[in-house]
Motif scaffolding. Structure first.
Motif, PDB file in Angstrom:
ATOM      1  N   THR A   1       0.943  -1.161   0.060  1.00 36.18           N
ATOM      2  CA  THR A   1       0.047   0.120   0.012  1.00 36.18           C
ATOM      3  C   THR A   1       0.828   1.118  -0.149  1.00 36.18           C
ATOM      4  O   THR A   1       0.798   2.022  -0.736  1.00 36.18           O
ATOM      5  CB  THR A   1      -0.924   0.093   1.192  1.00 36.18           C
ATOM      6  N   VAL A   2       1.820   1.168   0.998  1.00 36.14           N
ATOM      7  CA  VAL A   2       2.673   2.368   1.073  1.00 36.14           C
ATOM      8  C   VAL A   2       3.664   2.652  -0.299  1.00 36.14           C
ATOM      9  O   VAL A   2       3.777   3.508  -0.917  1.00 36.14           O
ATOM     10  CB  VAL A   2       3.449   2.311   2.020  1.00 36.14           C
ATOM     11  N   PHE A   3       4.306   1.533  -0.626  1.00 39.76           N
ATOM     12  CA  PHE A   3       4.927   1.600  -1.995  1.00 39.76           C
ATOM     13  C   PHE A   3       4.139   2.019  -3.391  1.00 39.76           C
ATOM     14  O   PHE A   3       4.608   2.664  -3.958  1.00 39.76           O
ATOM     15  CB  PHE A   3       5.555   0.286  -2.191  1.00 39.76           C
ATOM     16  N   ASN A   4       2.757   1.493  -3.409  1.00 38.22           N
ATOM     17  CA  ASN A   4       2.077   1.954  -4.338  1.00 38.22           C
ATOM     18  C   ASN A   4       1.746   3.221  -4.426  1.00 38.22           C
ATOM     19  O   ASN A   4       1.532   3.965  -5.412  1.00 38.22           O
ATOM     20  CB  ASN A   4       0.814   0.934  -4.505  1.00 38.22           C
ATOM     21  N   HIS A   5       1.475   3.700  -3.052  1.00 34.72           N
ATOM     22  CA  HIS A   5       1.201   5.261  -3.145  1.00 34.72           C
ATOM     23  C   HIS A   5       2.331   6.195  -3.272  1.00 34.72           C
ATOM     24  O   HIS A   5       2.231   7.109  -4.402  1.00 34.72           O
ATOM     25  CB  HIS A   5       1.036   5.593  -1.596  1.00 34.72           C
ATOM     26  N   PHE A   6       3.574   5.759  -3.192  1.00 35.45           N
ATOM     27  CA  PHE A   6       4.754   6.438  -3.505  1.00 35.45           C
ATOM     28  C   PHE A   6       4.767   6.409  -5.272  1.00 35.45           C
ATOM     29  O   PHE A   6       5.322   7.334  -5.659  1.00 35.45           O
ATOM     30  CB  PHE A   6       6.093   6.106  -2.815  1.00 35.45           C
ATOM     31  N   ARG A   7       4.630   5.057  -5.704  1.00 38.37           N
ATOM     32  CA  ARG A   7       4.877   4.906  -7.251  1.00 38.37           C
ATOM     33  C   ARG A   7       3.697   5.774  -7.922  1.00 38.37           C
ATOM     34  O   ARG A   7       4.072   6.211  -8.778  1.00 38.37           O
ATOM     35  CB  ARG A   7       4.781   3.523  -7.412  1.00 38.37           C
ATOM     36  N   LYS A   8       2.479   5.671  -7.431  1.00 33.44           N
ATOM     37  CA  LYS A   8       1.288   6.329  -8.069  1.00 33.44           C
ATOM     38  C   LYS A   8       1.287   7.860  -8.079  1.00 33.44           C
ATOM     39  O   LYS A   8       1.154   8.650  -9.053  1.00 33.44           O
ATOM     40  CB  LYS A   8       0.043   5.864  -7.646  1.00 33.44           C
ATOM     41  N   MET A   9       1.746   8.310  -6.941  1.00 35.21           N
ATOM     42  CA  MET A   9       1.719   9.888  -6.635  1.00 35.21           C
ATOM     43  C   MET A   9       2.956  10.518  -6.704  1.00 35.21           C
ATOM     44  O   MET A   9       2.964  11.605  -6.852  1.00 35.21           O
ATOM     45  CB  MET A   9       1.042   9.947  -5.213  1.00 35.21           C
ATOM     46  N   GLY A  10       3.975   9.731  -6.819  1.00 34.20           N
ATOM     47  CA  GLY A  10       5.396  10.253  -6.933  1.00 34.20           C
ATOM     48  C   GLY A  10       6.264  10.331  -8.028  1.00 34.20           C
ATOM     49  O   GLY A  10       5.282   9.836  -9.058  1.00 34.20           O
ATOM     50  N   ARG A  11       7.294  10.776  -7.948  1.00 33.95           N
ATOM     51  CA  ARG A  11       8.121  10.804  -9.259  1.00 33.95           C
ATOM     52  C   ARG A  11       8.886   9.764  -9.117  1.00 33.95           C
ATOM     53  O   ARG A  11       9.540   9.356  -8.068  1.00 33.95           O
ATOM     54  CB  ARG A  11       8.955  12.295  -9.384  1.00 33.95           C
ATOM     55  N   ARG A  12       9.553   9.217 -10.111  1.00 33.30           N
ATOM     56  CA  ARG A  12      10.582   8.094 -10.384  1.00 33.30           C
ATOM     57  C   ARG A  12      12.144   8.732  -9.771  1.00 33.30           C
ATOM     58  O   ARG A  12      12.302  10.023 -10.262  1.00 33.30           O
ATOM     59  CB  ARG A  12      10.745   7.667 -11.481  1.00 33.30           C
ATOM     60  N   ALA A  13      12.640   8.358  -8.795  1.00 32.63           N
ATOM     61  CA  ALA A  13      13.921   8.693  -8.393  1.00 32.63           C
ATOM     62  C   ALA A  13      14.952   8.504  -9.157  1.00 32.63           C
ATOM     63  O   ALA A  13      14.948   7.621  -9.971  1.00 32.63           O
ATOM     64  CB  ALA A  13      14.243   8.488  -6.765  1.00 32.63           C
ATOM     65  N   PRO A  14      16.091   9.602  -9.240  1.00 30.98           N
ATOM     66  CA  PRO A  14      17.161   9.236 -10.332  1.00 30.98           C
ATOM     67  C   PRO A  14      17.862   7.923 -10.119  1.00 30.98           C
ATOM     68  O   PRO A  14      17.956   7.291 -11.160  1.00 30.98           O
ATOM     69  CB  PRO A  14      18.006  10.356  -9.892  1.00 30.98           C
ATOM     70  N   GLU A  15      18.200   7.498  -8.902  1.00 31.59           N
ATOM     71  CA  GLU A  15      18.833   6.110  -9.049  1.00 31.59           C
ATOM     72  C   GLU A  15      17.969   5.092  -8.911  1.00 31.59           C
ATOM     73  O   GLU A  15      17.859   4.065  -9.711  1.00 31.59           O
ATOM     74  CB  GLU A  15      19.867   6.157  -7.713  1.00 31.59           C
ATOM     75  N   ARG A  16      16.948   5.027  -7.795  1.00 34.74           N
ATOM     76  CA  ARG A  16      15.849   3.889  -7.842  1.00 34.74           C
ATOM     77  C   ARG A  16      15.046   4.624  -6.743  1.00 34.74           C
ATOM     78  O   ARG A  16      15.439   5.314  -5.859  1.00 34.74           O
ATOM     79  CB  ARG A  16      16.392   2.652  -7.378  1.00 34.74           C
TER      80      ARG A  16
END
Length: 104
Positions: A47-62
């Protein structure tokens, strides 16, 4: 959720990185490439990871990142997400207070 008093900018980022069976969280001040380790979760939380993936930006390294401002405005109807974001703010508050004490 309390606002952080000694925050440099609401554009500072929290980065969520998926590792085997866990999530790691980092703090990255705006304009800096430095990542400061905050904490590692006890277990992987989709749930937490999907929220960051859906609402956030892809970080430069990972990983995926959200700004502090975006974290303040998330929907509070998910208890797992709420618990993790509250923990992020507790650890971040402690980190910023330690930095203020060192610079004083």
């Amino acid at each position: 959720m309390k606002r952080l008093d000694n925050l440099r900018s609401t554009k500072d980022r929290i980065i969520c990185v998926s590792e085997p069976n866990t999530l790691c969280f980092y703090y990255q001040p705006v304009g800096s490439g430095e990542r400061i380790f905050l904490f590692r979760s006890k277990a992987f939380n989709a749930t937490v990871f999907n929220h960051f993936r859906k609402m956030g930006r892809r970080a430069p390294e990972r990983g995926y990142s959200l700004t502090i401002g975006e974290l303040y405005s998330f929907r509070k109807d998910n208890p797992r997400l709420l618990q993790t974001i509250n923990h992020i703010f507790l650890v971040l508050r402690s980190l910023l207070q330690d930095e203020d004490c060192r610079s004083a």
